[in-house]
Design an enzyme around this catalytic site. Sequence first.
Site, PDB file in Angstrom:
ATOM      1  N   ASP A  67       0.989  -1.280  -0.080  1.00  0.00           N
ATOM      2  CA  ASP A  67       0.083   0.085  -0.035  1.00  0.00           C
ATOM      3  C   ASP A  67       0.703   1.214  -0.042  1.00  0.00           C
ATOM      4  OD1 ASP A  67       0.884  -0.138   2.473  1.00  0.00           O
ATOM      5  OD2 ASP A  67      -0.738  -0.600   3.518  1.00  0.00           O
ATOM      6  N   ASN A  92      -7.583  -2.949  14.013  1.00  0.00           N
ATOM      7  CA  ASN A  92      -9.116  -3.397  13.861  1.00  0.00           C
ATOM      8  C   ASN A  92      -9.227  -4.368  12.911  1.00  0.00           C
ATOM      9  OD1 ASN A  92      -7.976  -2.107  11.505  1.00  0.00           O
ATOM     10  ND2 ASN A  92      -9.457  -0.831  11.615  1.00  0.00           N
ATOM     11  N   HIS A 131      -7.308  -4.810  10.271  1.00  0.00           N
ATOM     12  CA  HIS A 131      -7.106  -4.505   8.759  1.00  0.00           C
ATOM     13  C   HIS A 131      -5.768  -4.966   8.287  1.00  0.00           C
ATOM     14  CE1 HIS A 131      -5.020  -0.383   9.888  1.00  0.00           C
ATOM     15  NE2 HIS A 131      -3.718  -1.296   9.391  1.00  0.00           N
ATOM     16  N   GLU A 162      -9.831  -1.790   5.253  1.00  0.00           N
ATOM     17  CA  GLU A 162     -10.457  -1.846   6.388  1.00  0.00           C
ATOM     18  C   GLU A 162     -11.443  -2.501   6.856  1.00  0.00           C
ATOM     19  OE1 GLU A 162      -8.730  -0.078   8.764  1.00  0.00           O
ATOM     20  OE2 GLU A 162      -8.052   1.833   7.844  1.00  0.00           O
TER      21      GLU A 162
END
Length: 245
Positions: free
Chosen positions: A67, A135, A137, A142
């Site tokens: 990313d 979380n 990811h 996400e």
Amino acid sequence: MNIVRVDSYEEMSKAGARYIIDKIKANPKMTLGLATGSTPKGTYQYIIEDHKQNGTSYQQISTFNLDEYIGLSAEDPNSYHFYMKDLLFNHIDIPLNHTHIPNGDTVDKEEECVRYEVKVKEASIDLQILGIGANGHIGFNEPGTSFHSKTHVVALAESTREANARFFPSIDDVPKHAITMGIASIMASKEILLLVSGDAKSEALERLLSDQLPSEDFPASILKTHPRVTIIADNEALMSTGITR
Ligand code: GLP
């Protein structure tokens, strides 16, 4: 999923580097998927150390990063382009034209996503290194991202922007968008190595290792369906999982 328990961040980093180096020795032309963030920094340091001491060569290796932030140039110290050069590429013998990172500094983001996805697919990643967000990811996928997603533009969760604000002068400087390989792009890798360290990740790891079925509200849960996943996790990260050895 094969779980390797280690005592500390240092041990995770050493074991991670050893794992990658052994694969490279077995296949010096392999395609490696790379991650950023705090987690793999130590692993990259040990890879550099091994390169300097033992001469492990990366001349025929190709890399694809997961990313990149949108709106940061490759020269920006907070870009993942900068991170990768600074923490790995500048210190090993990999030709820079073998290294690939999404371009977050382009006008046509959608075109960039398609271009990157085609490249990743053509290259076919042999071993993908992953970290995990608190979380759940993976990359910048996400919660709520489709398991079928390919390389795409994402709006970063506020919790992710807050978690990554430590690298920026202030939260306002953290980009709101990124380009990330999708979950399907990650799952197409032949093998995955997930590195997990610290108590900030223990709830995420607990959920990943629980009996819960894969669900798009916890992106990492898809890894349960991949045939070759190794998790190297330290004691703090494994704290709440009940795994004691
Ligand atoms: C970052 C990256 C991910 C990384 C994750 C965990 O935002 N986009 O690729 O795995 O979040 O980061 P860290 O290792 O800093 O905890």
